[in-house]
Design a protein around this motif. Structure first.
Motif, PDB file in Angstrom:
ATOM      1  N   ILE A 256     -78.555 -26.179  33.898  1.00  0.00           N
ATOM      2  CA  ILE A 256     -79.538 -27.206  34.239  1.00  0.00           C
ATOM      3  C   ILE A 256     -80.216 -27.676  32.959  1.00  0.00           C
ATOM      4  O   ILE A 256     -80.661 -26.859  32.150  1.00  0.00           O
ATOM      5  N   GLN A 257     -80.277 -28.988  32.788  1.00  0.00           N
ATOM      6  CA  GLN A 257     -81.068 -29.512  31.669  1.00  0.00           C
ATOM      7  C   GLN A 257     -81.738 -30.822  32.102  1.00  0.00           C
ATOM      8  O   GLN A 257     -81.170 -31.618  32.830  1.00  0.00           O
ATOM      9  N   PHE A 258     -82.976 -30.994  31.649  1.00  0.00           N
ATOM     10  CA  PHE A 258     -83.721 -32.203  31.993  1.00  0.00           C
ATOM     11  C   PHE A 258     -84.887 -32.373  31.028  1.00  0.00           C
ATOM     12  O   PHE A 258     -85.246 -31.450  30.284  1.00  0.00           O
ATOM     13  N   HIS A 259     -85.456 -33.589  31.021  1.00  0.00           N
ATOM     14  CA  HIS A 259     -86.629 -33.897  30.223  1.00  0.00           C
ATOM     15  C   HIS A 259     -87.832 -33.999  31.154  1.00  0.00           C
ATOM     16  O   HIS A 259     -87.702 -34.447  32.304  1.00  0.00           O
ATOM     17  N   ILE A 260     -88.996 -33.588  30.661  1.00  0.00           N
ATOM     18  CA  ILE A 260     -90.231 -33.758  31.429  1.00  0.00           C
ATOM     19  C   ILE A 260     -91.241 -34.529  30.581  1.00  0.00           C
ATOM     20  O   ILE A 260     -91.254 -34.428  29.347  1.00  0.00           O
ATOM     21  N   TRP A 261     -92.058 -35.321  31.254  1.00  0.00           N
ATOM     22  CA  TRP A 261     -93.147 -36.024  30.591  1.00  0.00           C
ATOM     23  C   TRP A 261     -94.418 -35.201  30.695  1.00  0.00           C
ATOM     24  O   TRP A 261     -94.812 -34.759  31.773  1.00  0.00           O
ATOM     25  N   LEU A 262     -95.068 -34.999  29.541  1.00  0.00           N
ATOM     26  CA  LEU A 262     -96.367 -34.337  29.480  1.00  0.00           C
ATOM     27  C   LEU A 262     -97.337 -35.210  28.700  1.00  0.00           C
ATOM     28  O   LEU A 262     -96.930 -36.126  27.972  1.00  0.00           O
ATOM     29  N   SER A 263     -98.587 -34.903  28.830  1.00  0.00           N
ATOM     30  CA  SER A 263     -99.614 -35.687  28.138  1.00  0.00           C
ATOM     31  C   SER A 263     -99.411 -35.618  26.621  1.00  0.00           C
ATOM     32  O   SER A 263     -99.200 -34.527  26.069  1.00  0.00           O
ATOM     33  N   PRO A 264     -99.467 -36.761  25.922  1.00  0.00           N
ATOM     34  CA  PRO A 264     -99.295 -36.760  24.460  1.00  0.00           C
ATOM     35  C   PRO A 264    -100.363 -35.961  23.726  1.00  0.00           C
ATOM     36  O   PRO A 264    -100.136 -35.491  22.609  1.00  0.00           O
ATOM     37  N   GLU A 265    -101.533 -35.790  24.340  1.00  0.00           N
ATOM     38  CA  GLU A 265    -102.624 -35.063  23.690  1.00  0.00           C
ATOM     39  C   GLU A 265    -102.513 -33.548  23.882  1.00  0.00           C
ATOM     40  O   GLU A 265    -103.299 -32.785  23.321  1.00  0.00           O
ATOM     41  N   MET A 266    -101.535 -33.094  24.604  1.00  0.00           N
ATOM     42  CA  MET A 266    -101.409 -31.667  24.911  1.00  0.00           C
ATOM     43  C   MET A 266    -100.949 -30.898  23.672  1.00  0.00           C
ATOM     44  O   MET A 266    -100.130 -31.366  22.883  1.00  0.00           O
ATOM     45  N   SER A 267    -101.496 -29.698  23.481  1.00  0.00           N
ATOM     46  CA  SER A 267    -101.106 -28.873  22.341  1.00  0.00           C
ATOM     47  C   SER A 267     -99.704 -28.303  22.555  1.00  0.00           C
ATOM     48  O   SER A 267     -99.191 -28.229  23.680  1.00  0.00           O
ATOM     49  N   VAL A 268     -99.061 -27.908  21.462  1.00  0.00           N
ATOM     50  CA  VAL A 268     -97.727 -27.324  21.535  1.00  0.00           C
ATOM     51  C   VAL A 268     -97.760 -26.038  22.362  1.00  0.00           C
ATOM     52  O   VAL A 268     -96.879 -25.775  23.181  1.00  0.00           O
ATOM     53  N   ARG A 269     -98.793 -25.214  22.161  1.00  0.00           N
ATOM     54  CA  ARG A 269     -98.894 -23.958  22.911  1.00  0.00           C
ATOM     55  C   ARG A 269     -98.991 -24.225  24.421  1.00  0.00           C
ATOM     56  O   ARG A 269     -98.332 -23.560  25.226  1.00  0.00           O
ATOM     57  N   CYS A 270     -99.809 -25.189  24.794  1.00  0.00           N
ATOM     58  CA  CYS A 270     -99.975 -25.497  26.216  1.00  0.00           C
ATOM     59  C   CYS A 270     -98.663 -26.022  26.811  1.00  0.00           C
ATOM     60  O   CYS A 270     -98.268 -25.626  27.908  1.00  0.00           O
ATOM     61  N   ALA A 271     -97.976 -26.911  26.068  1.00  0.00           N
ATOM     62  CA  ALA A 271     -96.701 -27.450  26.540  1.00  0.00           C
ATOM     63  C   ALA A 271     -95.668 -26.335  26.692  1.00  0.00           C
ATOM     64  O   ALA A 271     -94.888 -26.311  27.652  1.00  0.00           O
ATOM     65  N   HIS A 272     -95.685 -25.397  25.742  1.00  0.00           N
ATOM     66  CA  HIS A 272     -94.750 -24.272  25.802  1.00  0.00           C
ATOM     67  C   HIS A 272     -95.018 -23.415  27.043  1.00  0.00           C
ATOM     68  O   HIS A 272     -94.077 -22.977  27.733  1.00  0.00           O
ATOM     69  N   ASP A 273     -96.299 -23.180  27.343  1.00  0.00           N
ATOM     70  CA  ASP A 273     -96.639 -22.377  28.517  1.00  0.00           C
ATOM     71  C   ASP A 273     -96.193 -23.061  29.807  1.00  0.00           C
ATOM     72  O   ASP A 273     -95.715 -22.408  30.745  1.00  0.00           O
ATOM     73  N   ILE A 274     -96.337 -24.386  29.852  1.00  0.00           N
ATOM     74  CA  ILE A 274     -95.913 -25.138  31.037  1.00  0.00           C
ATOM     75  C   ILE A 274     -94.409 -25.025  31.233  1.00  0.00           C
ATOM     76  O   ILE A 274     -93.908 -24.820  32.343  1.00  0.00           O
ATOM     77  N   VAL A 275     -93.653 -25.149  30.142  1.00  0.00           N
ATOM     78  CA  VAL A 275     -92.195 -25.027  30.228  1.00  0.00           C
ATOM     79  C   VAL A 275     -91.801 -23.644  30.729  1.00  0.00           C
ATOM     80  O   VAL A 275     -90.900 -23.499  31.565  1.00  0.00           O
ATOM     81  N   ASP A 276     -92.493 -22.608  30.236  1.00  0.00           N
ATOM     82  CA  ASP A 276     -92.202 -21.246  30.706  1.00  0.00           C
ATOM     83  C   ASP A 276     -92.443 -21.123  32.211  1.00  0.00           C
ATOM     84  O   ASP A 276     -91.663 -20.476  32.934  1.00  0.00           O
ATOM     85  N   GLU A 277     -93.529 -21.724  32.686  1.00  0.00           N
ATOM     86  CA  GLU A 277     -93.837 -21.666  34.117  1.00  0.00           C
ATOM     87  C   GLU A 277     -92.772 -22.390  34.940  1.00  0.00           C
ATOM     88  O   GLU A 277     -92.347 -21.911  35.994  1.00  0.00           O
ATOM     89  N   ILE A 278     -92.333 -23.548  34.453  1.00  0.00           N
ATOM     90  CA  ILE A 278     -91.305 -24.311  35.171  1.00  0.00           C
ATOM     91  C   ILE A 278     -89.995 -23.537  35.188  1.00  0.00           C
ATOM     92  O   ILE A 278     -89.302 -23.467  36.215  1.00  0.00           O
ATOM     93  N   GLU A 279     -89.631 -22.951  34.066  1.00  0.00           N
ATOM     94  CA  GLU A 279     -88.400 -22.156  34.006  1.00  0.00           C
ATOM     95  C   GLU A 279     -88.437 -21.013  35.011  1.00  0.00           C
ATOM     96  O   GLU A 279     -87.446 -20.731  35.693  1.00  0.00           O
ATOM     97  N   ALA A 280     -89.587 -20.359  35.116  1.00  0.00           N
ATOM     98  CA  ALA A 280     -89.707 -19.243  36.061  1.00  0.00           C
ATOM     99  C   ALA A 280     -89.563 -19.726  37.495  1.00  0.00           C
ATOM    100  O   ALA A 280     -88.894 -19.083  38.320  1.00  0.00           O
ATOM    101  N   ASP A 281     -90.163 -20.884  37.819  1.00  0.00           N
ATOM    102  CA  ASP A 281     -90.054 -21.434  39.174  1.00  0.00           C
ATOM    103  C   ASP A 281     -88.613 -21.826  39.494  1.00  0.00           C
ATOM    104  O   ASP A 281     -88.114 -21.558  40.597  1.00  0.00           O
ATOM    105  N   VAL A 282     -87.939 -22.486  38.545  1.00  0.00           N
ATOM    106  CA  VAL A 282     -86.550 -22.911  38.761  1.00  0.00           C
ATOM    107  C   VAL A 282     -85.644 -21.697  38.913  1.00  0.00           C
ATOM    108  O   VAL A 282     -84.747 -21.664  39.763  1.00  0.00           O
TER     109      VAL A 282
END
Length: 309
Positions: A256-282
């Protein structure tokens, strides 16, 4: 990219043991039935029994090839095969379909030539007796395979189980052919059932070939499965959209591979945490899948790359 292992009911070592035992049981059953049906086909001269013999021979070949292919597909990725060896199963399936189609054509031609011109099969008691034994042995095998599937969720054993369940119909067809010839006096029933068995084998081969080609050609998942995936991703409150979704399957592994849109003002750490959460859900919905997620700022589309000399 994140790789998440599935979580079957059995642990990894016991899962391997169970699937191996199921495969050995399949090979053993097919070997016993092959010997019995070879004797019955020789004793009776039945085209229907010959077709059943051919199917059992293909069962044995299929079980042996699948056993090797599953072992190969289960090998970890290496430097020459970075995406693993999962497509070995599809290659093995294509090889089997060629043999199955050849046998179906040979059986069908022989049965058609002998309609109305051959003597009825002999020793109906032998043909019916062997077929009854085949039904009983196949029922025991299918019951054991179902137990292993409940414990391991093995796709390979599921496929083998479905194949042997269909063999029950073949054996019942042989019994019907002998009964109609020997007891109802319907001469030619054996040849007609032989043609039916040949058509059944050909249909199964074509169906298997399509599934194998879909895997080799990296066919996208069905729409329903893709929509399930998108629903899992869309549940995350900070994901503003999903695009560039690509899916495929190789053996028992989903990619599975896909792109997600996140807020441009979001920090790298926060974006990384979101990706980890999505990966766990998938991974919870699609155990064992390999997941690659690319982050884009909201509204951004990747431009096609232009290669220059």
């Amino acid at each position: 990219m994140s790789t998440v292992s599935s979580s079957p009911n059995a642990s990894a070592p016991s899962r391997a043991t169970l699937t191996r035992r199921a495969a050995i049981a399949s090979v053993s059953s097919a070997t016993v039935l092959l010997v019995l049906k070879a004797w019955a086909a020789s004793a009776t001269g039945s085209v229907a029994m010959l077709g059943s013999l051919a199917d059992t021979g293909l069962d044995l070949l299929s079980s042996c090839v699948t056993l090797y292919a599953v072992w190969l597909a289960g090998q970890p990725a290496d430097e020459d095969h970075r995406f693993g060896h999962g497509k070995a199963e599809a290659i093995a399936a294509l090889m089997q379909t060629l043999v199955i189609l050849g046998s179906a054509v040979a059986i069908g031609v022989r049965a058609a030539m002998e309609i109305g011109t051959r003597t009825p099969p002999q020793r109906a008691d032998v043909g019916i007796g062997v077929s009854v034994v085949a039904v009983a042995l196949t029922l025991c095998l299918v019951a054991y395979q179902r137990h292993v599937v409940r414990m391991t969720q093995s796709i390979a054993i599921v496929t083998d189980q479905v194949h042997y369940e269909s063999d029950l119909l073949l054996n019942l067809a042989v019994i019907a052919a002998f009964a109609l010839e020997a007891f109802a006096g319907l001469h030619g029933a054996d040849a007609v059932f032989g043609i039916g068995i040949a058509l059944y084998l050909a249909y199964g081969a074509i169906t298997s070939a399509r599934a194998a080609l879909d895997m080799l050609m990296d066919r996208e998942w069905p729409d329903e499965k893709r929509q399930t995936l998108l629903g899992v991703v869309a549940r995350h409150p900070q994901v503003d959209g999903v695009h560039e979704l690509r899916t495929r399957s190789s053996g028992v592994v989903d990619f599975i591979q896909f792109h997600i849109w996140l807020s441009p003002e979001m920090s790298v750490r926060c974006a990384h945490d979101i990706v980890d959460e999505i990966e766990a859900d998938v991974a919870t919905t699609f155990p064992g899948a390999e997941i690659m997620i690319h982050i884009d700022p909201l509204g951004h589309y990747d431009r096609p790359q232009v290669l220059r000399a």
